[in-house]
Design a protein around this motif. Sequence first.
Motif, PDB file in Angstrom:
ATOM      1  N   ALA A 476       0.357  -1.504   8.174  1.00 57.05           N
ATOM      2  CA  ALA A 476      -0.729  -2.791   8.434  1.00 57.05           C
ATOM      3  C   ALA A 476       0.552  -3.499   6.986  1.00 57.05           C
ATOM      4  N   SER A 477       0.676  -2.624   6.435  1.00 54.41           N
ATOM      5  CA  SER A 477       1.866  -3.506   5.096  1.00 54.41           C
ATOM      6  C   SER A 477       3.202  -4.470   5.522  1.00 54.41           C
ATOM      7  N   LEU A 478       3.436  -3.269   6.101  1.00 53.36           N
ATOM      8  CA  LEU A 478       5.138  -3.375   7.174  1.00 53.36           C
ATOM      9  C   LEU A 478       4.773  -4.896   7.815  1.00 53.36           C
ATOM     10  N   CYS A 479       3.728  -5.203   8.073  1.00 52.13           N
ATOM     11  CA  CYS A 479       3.820  -6.706   9.144  1.00 52.13           C
ATOM     12  C   CYS A 479       2.348  -7.541   8.255  1.00 52.13           C
ATOM     13  N   SER A 480       3.249  -7.372   6.943  1.00 49.49           N
ATOM     14  CA  SER A 480       2.936  -8.984   5.740  1.00 49.49           C
ATOM     15  C   SER A 480       4.258  -9.774   5.723  1.00 49.49           C
ATOM     16  N   PRO A 481       4.099 -11.093   5.855  1.00 48.52           N
ATOM     17  CA  PRO A 481       4.833 -11.719   5.554  1.00 48.52           C
ATOM     18  C   PRO A 481       5.484 -12.113   3.627  1.00 48.52           C
ATOM     19  N   ARG A 482       4.567 -10.895   2.879  1.00 49.86           N
ATOM     20  CA  ARG A 482       5.369 -11.397   1.394  1.00 49.86           C
ATOM     21  C   ARG A 482       6.265  -9.634   1.321  1.00 49.86           C
ATOM     22  N   VAL A 483       7.420 -10.548   0.749  1.00 49.23           N
ATOM     23  CA  VAL A 483       8.375  -9.851   0.939  1.00 49.23           C
ATOM     24  C   VAL A 483       7.439  -7.855   0.104  1.00 49.23           C
ATOM     25  N   PRO A 484       7.581  -8.209  -1.297  1.00 46.15           N
ATOM     26  CA  PRO A 484       6.754  -7.530  -1.700  1.00 46.15           C
ATOM     27  C   PRO A 484       5.663  -6.500  -1.401  1.00 46.15           C
ATOM     28  N   GLN A 485       4.921  -6.611  -0.741  1.00 49.12           N
ATOM     29  CA  GLN A 485       4.053  -6.147  -0.118  1.00 49.12           C
ATOM     30  C   GLN A 485       4.573  -5.096   0.929  1.00 49.12           C
ATOM     31  N   ALA A 486       5.823  -5.982   2.090  1.00 55.40           N
ATOM     32  CA  ALA A 486       6.135  -5.219   3.163  1.00 55.40           C
ATOM     33  C   ALA A 486       6.641  -3.933   2.297  1.00 55.40           C
ATOM     34  N   GLU A 487       7.741  -4.489   1.497  1.00 59.45           N
ATOM     35  CA  GLU A 487       8.212  -2.915   0.918  1.00 59.45           C
ATOM     36  C   GLU A 487       7.167  -2.100   0.476  1.00 59.45           C
ATOM     37  N   ALA A 488       6.618  -2.934   0.210  1.00 61.96           N
ATOM     38  CA  ALA A 488       5.404  -1.157  -0.376  1.00 61.96           C
ATOM     39  C   ALA A 488       5.422  -0.424   0.339  1.00 61.96           C
ATOM     40  N   GLY A 489       4.621  -1.209   1.933  1.00 61.67           N
ATOM     41  CA  GLY A 489       4.652  -0.651   3.134  1.00 61.67           C
ATOM     42  C   GLY A 489       5.960   0.724   3.311  1.00 61.67           C
ATOM     43  N   ALA A 490       6.869   0.078   3.957  1.00 63.82           N
ATOM     44  CA  ALA A 490       8.192   0.860   3.317  1.00 63.82           C
ATOM     45  C   ALA A 490       8.468   1.886   3.228  1.00 63.82           C
ATOM     46  N   LEU A 491       8.178   1.777   1.378  1.00 63.46           N
ATOM     47  CA  LEU A 491       8.308   2.621   0.433  1.00 63.46           C
ATOM     48  C   LEU A 491       7.101   3.791   0.897  1.00 63.46           C
ATOM     49  N   ILE A 492       5.913   3.321   1.085  1.00 63.34           N
ATOM     50  CA  ILE A 492       5.046   4.358   1.345  1.00 63.34           C
ATOM     51  C   ILE A 492       5.336   5.359   2.644  1.00 63.34           C
ATOM     52  N   MET A 493       5.988   4.526   3.564  1.00 64.32           N
ATOM     53  CA  MET A 493       6.181   5.401   4.784  1.00 64.32           C
ATOM     54  C   MET A 493       7.431   6.903   4.157  1.00 64.32           C
TER      55      MET A 493
END
Length: 1503
Positions: A476-493
């Motif tokens: 879900a976070s990977l689809c966020s337009p906010r860069v920090p939130q998307a980067e958080a999703g990538a780091l969790i992955m």
Amino acid sequence: MLEHLLPAVSDMCKGQIEHYYCFQVLSLWLQRVREQITGILQSRKGFLWANDSKILSDVMQLLWAGAEKPIDGMSGLVLSCFQHCLHIHQKECQILQLNEEILLQDVLQKITDTSWQNRSRYTPLCSLLPFIGADRVLALYPQLPTHLFFCLSTNYLCPPAAETYRAVITLQRKEWTREAQLDEKALAKRWAVSWLTPLCDALCSTESSLQSNAATHILPCSLSCFSESFALLEEKLEGQSPASLRGWVSLVRAQKALGRANKDIEDRLQVCLGSADDGVRLDALCFLCCGSRSSQPPSSWELKLLKRFLPYNLGCDSAGFRQQLQSAVRRALERLRDGALTALRKGLPQEKAISLAIDFLEWLCQLSVSCMSSAGNYQRRCSGLLIFSALLESYTDCWTPEKKKGQPPQDMAILLKYARQRGCWDFFSAHNTQALVGCLQDSTNEIREMASDLLVRFFMPIPDVLFLTLFELSKASLCSPRVPQAEAGALIMKTLLLRPQGVVVFPGDAPLDALHLVTFLAEMLRDQYCYAQENLLQAATSKPLHGVLSALRLCLLEVPVVSQSFSKSDVAPSWCCLLQGLVRSLREIVSFILNVLHRSWNEDIPEAVAPSFADMGKAVSTFIAEGRGLEEMPGSVLLSEEYSLIMTFCWVSLKEIGVLLGPLVEKLISGPVAMLPLSAVQESVVTYQDIFMRCRHWGAVDGCSAGFTKLCSALFHNEDSKLRAIPQKIMEQVLAECRSRKSLSVTRRAAGFPVLLQSILCGEGAPHMLLASCVHSLLVLANEPLPADWDQTHDLPQVSAVHALQTMLRCSVLRATLLTQAVPMMSLALQNLRSACWAMRNAALQLFSALTGGMLGLSRSDGDSLVQSTLSAGALLRRFPGLRDVLIQELQDATYCGNMLHPSLHPILTLLARLQPGGDTEAGCFLKPLLGLAKNPIYAVRVMAARAVVPVVQVMEYRTVLFQLVGTLPHVNKGVSHNALHGCLLQIHALLAVALKENCLEEGDEQQIAKKLLPALWLASPEQRCPVVRASFLDVLSLLVPVCGKEFAMQVWEAVCSKQSGQDYGKQVGFEVFHEAYVVYLCNEAVRSSDPAVHSHVCDLLLVGDHAVFRWLKKQHGENVSSALYKAVRYTLQDKLYSVLLSEHSPECLRLYLEAFVDMNHSCFPTLILKHPKNHMDLQCAHILLTLLQSSTAGPQLRGHALCTLSLLLTHRNLREDISLCSHWLSVLAACADPASSCEELRLAAARALEICGAYLVRHALSDGAPDITKLAVRTVGYGVDLLQDEERNVREAATRFAVAAIDQPAEVTLQSDRALLHLLQLLRDHFWTCEETFHVLLVRLPPFDLYSALSTLQVRSASLYEEDEPNVFADSFFLSSLLLPVLCALLDLMSTDSSLCSVLLRWVKCTVIPLREQMQQCHHWGQAQGPVSQLRLKASGCPRVQTAILGLLVHGQMLTRALEVLPPSQIAHLGLQSGCVEEELAMLKEDLRLYGIGSTFIKIIE
């Protein structure tokens, strides 16, 4: 034979390569000569070294040149060479019965004639000491101690200065003990004569480099050599001032490191631990944490102080402080561990060291984990993670194969088992795991990455249910337009992939592994790309590409298991197919994005040309209209949310692709079997080429450079010749395109073209064969004449070539090699500064700046400032042969230009001015042309020429040149050239200032110069009609007046002041310059004089509102103002205040006046108490200031000074009589202190106002006790609490001074802001608990408890690109609540004893109990509905608003429970509460929080 070898050795040492090895050969040659000196002298039948032989001259020249070279190991090598040389000379003189003093005196004279800033002087000085003697050197060179401590301020001078100091004091001790039998005290006293004062001054200095270097390099060797120097230093460093504490704590720390005991230091150490100075606190912490042996555990009182210190220092805003804090705590933890293990090994399970270690570790673990909550600020969370990391690394038995040091002891498991049997050290609990999961969702990279690292290293495997939920949250976070939130999703992955557990199932029942996860991400990328092709606006809002691209980058490049999987035979074909498809997708996405930005659909622009910003705006407008279903967008879209979304989609995606593609292709072609075909590699390179050549966004271009560099490096080092040839072909192609003038962006920095070249050349690596040909091509291109029809609006090939050279010069990898072409590039830059094309001049100036920084050894941050180089002029010319001719030619051309502008002149002068002062013989060639520039018609050239003269004049020539320049000054006003006269005076001033500062003149030279200036005193009088000349001459006189006696000072005063005419020169050009110099001279004379008549001149200037005198007062900060002048100025300002406020002065004039009024009445002479004269106008002034403060027209600076002035006036009023005025003042202060509506200047003014009047109001309330005054005092303390949490450090520092005064501490005491916060809260609890306002002031500073509302927002998916920041990002709800809760609970106990306060408490209970119970019940139901683990629960663990609300709910619940306990049952019976119902609901809430891990970090702290 040895003699015939010298020319060859000399030639080697003078060469440009392998200097270290060449000087090793010279050292061996000297060693052999030293061994064979007797035989050599017999065979020569004459002198070898003595009588100024050529051999000696050649060798000395080589050694002095070698001492200048900044090469590792060279200083020690040159030192041994000097020693060999002097031993040879000594032996020769002994054999031939000659006087050996001549050479020694010559060498010492050359050392003293060389500037102290030249590091080459210290190596020969060290070698000379044993031959002359330390005391004799100090007698002949008395400035040596001062110069050595000057060197400690500069990093490159510190090592030779420290080594020289060590050599001197070691030799002194030997000499003194040889002279007489002296005890240690006597030796220390003799040491103190020369060294005690400069060492203490350095240890107390506010200059961090000087203080640190003195404490690190000078202090330990002083204490080692003279053990009794400790007592002398300690006596000198008495006092509570920050400077004294700074020096003292460094002293006791050094003493402890030597294994010596420090007695009776605990009280003063506690003062250091609470100091406002970060350095003092860190040194005190290091004293506690470090021991002379690692196995010596900290004592109980050291751990007690640590427990007091750490909670108040985890929120420091300095990253360096936090890193050093972690390092110090790690050392304490290791000492505790080693001490406990030693006790266990000895079979002493009841050993106190073990109990201390277990208890302290348990406390530290709870503290660090609680600090990770998002209810705290960024600084505290970082500190908590750092401390937790140090704890886990020190107290786990996890073996880290890649670490060479720092592995846990082999029997660590025994200690862990012992602690866990006691129910302690559950480091890997679900509670701690949840805290780290919350940090994984933080908006900052640092916190996310530290949390991920800890989870991977210590917490895997995690529970399956949590693993699966994290995976869904990541998607879900990977689809966020906010860069920090998307980067958080990538780091969790990435975190999940580092330790896969097989609980995530993909289609086809495939478990989670590297191949399936990357396949999933690649398919996700493809789906989102297809969606973007259909509707770009919707894709940018709900399915942007940058999140999944970031996840692919982290998983493919930073997870070792992925690379290992590539080589497995069973999955290698699948990887090949997948990654080739991914590379194609990346290429397609880049083409799509560049086409999106390239044009709007109805225009036809060649694709090779990078689009302009206007073209991009049109293209984005088209996509926004299409996304909204419109034909075209009305109005501008540049500031709309949609525009930002699309541009973020494009730029961040391009940057992510650039960072991913190069390293990915590098992996795929570097294995035993290439996984990519040649065509795919070529496509990847073309993709980068398109980004560099067709993209205008510097962030995207810069982000791609690292990826392309890696790709080029892999290609250059590949075995396949076709792959190796690709970078060179690209380079040749872009150079050809550069000449074609068809494919470059229209920018002043040539966009990505220079970065493309830089990346290729960096990837090539040493020996940079392509670099030489590339630079040659660029130099040829840049030197070509511009075409006759050049267009200013388009890039020119020549301009692009110059930009490429300056870009490569700023690259650390290429700079050293490029500097071999420094002279041609310097010639090119200077030539093109005269170009008719503005773009070329701009490019040439940037090239000159980059080249200057490289040649002078300056960092990029220093390149645009006036930071001086470490090189002297002669060293620069020797390092770059041919540079002298280029610079001299330009200077001569400028001289011949006459009145014509010479654009390259000022840059050359800037280059020379940044060299080290003191010069040498080779720099003398510049002196004549520089002196000739004194008559240049351009003011800036004359100023810079004066600065450039200093580095080219040798120290011993200062006197000669000064007398020469002073002798040219005219004695009468006939035939005078103002330009030449002004330039000459500037040069005199520049040389004289350095000569006086460095004490380079002989005794009596100042008086001789002053005597020669007396006939020219007319230059300072109105007879000289040019104000600029008068100002410059007055500056020269001002340097000499303090050192040339009263008679000269009186003559200057007579010429400057007594002959001033009444004519108004205000409209004359340059009059302001002279007036400024005149006022500075006048004020400085008033400081030195006790004559009231002189003071009256300054007061007269104040009365007329002269801006120059106000600026002088501001610059002095009261430090250089005599008490007599201070009194006169203060009374003048007080008498004039009312009329100034009523007059029609400009806001600037009023601001300067009020600023001076505050400084002179509060900041200056804080220990000097002057009686404030009774002035009936003070009240009217106060009302005028209030009106000014409430107006909306005044600027923040003026309002800030008005608030401080009003505060000063209130301190001289009777607060009981002026209670209304005081209340209005406090209301204005509250508005200024509010971070939501006030700027930094107003908040700083509010803090200063508290310092001035707030403390006075608090003390008045404590002594008076009147209800109205007490209420205002409580509110004042509340605003102090707010300002102590301000995000600006200077505001917090001012607020701490208020706290110090409020608790009646001496003014010299300083407090760290969090400590000051505690003191203010305790002040309210202990002295103002009877005031109802105290309870309300503390209550409103608790966090809100609207938990259910915060939980409800978790389900709302925001499409906004940015989240709104808090008004004060430094505010720390968690820490403040941890301080407020015990204070409030104590306050509740006290209030219950007072009937009137009991009713206040009862009203609060009535208002709070119902909403509080509703929130607890709703939270319970929400938790039951979510289940044990869910995405929303994980989101809640990382949501600041939810965590703050939980904290508020717990604190209010704890307070409510306490209130119900202390209130009489009869008063709460009507509330209808069943016995213990609130306690039960609060206990149920805590149990829910523990179970679900949301906010559980607070519970132990709250309890």
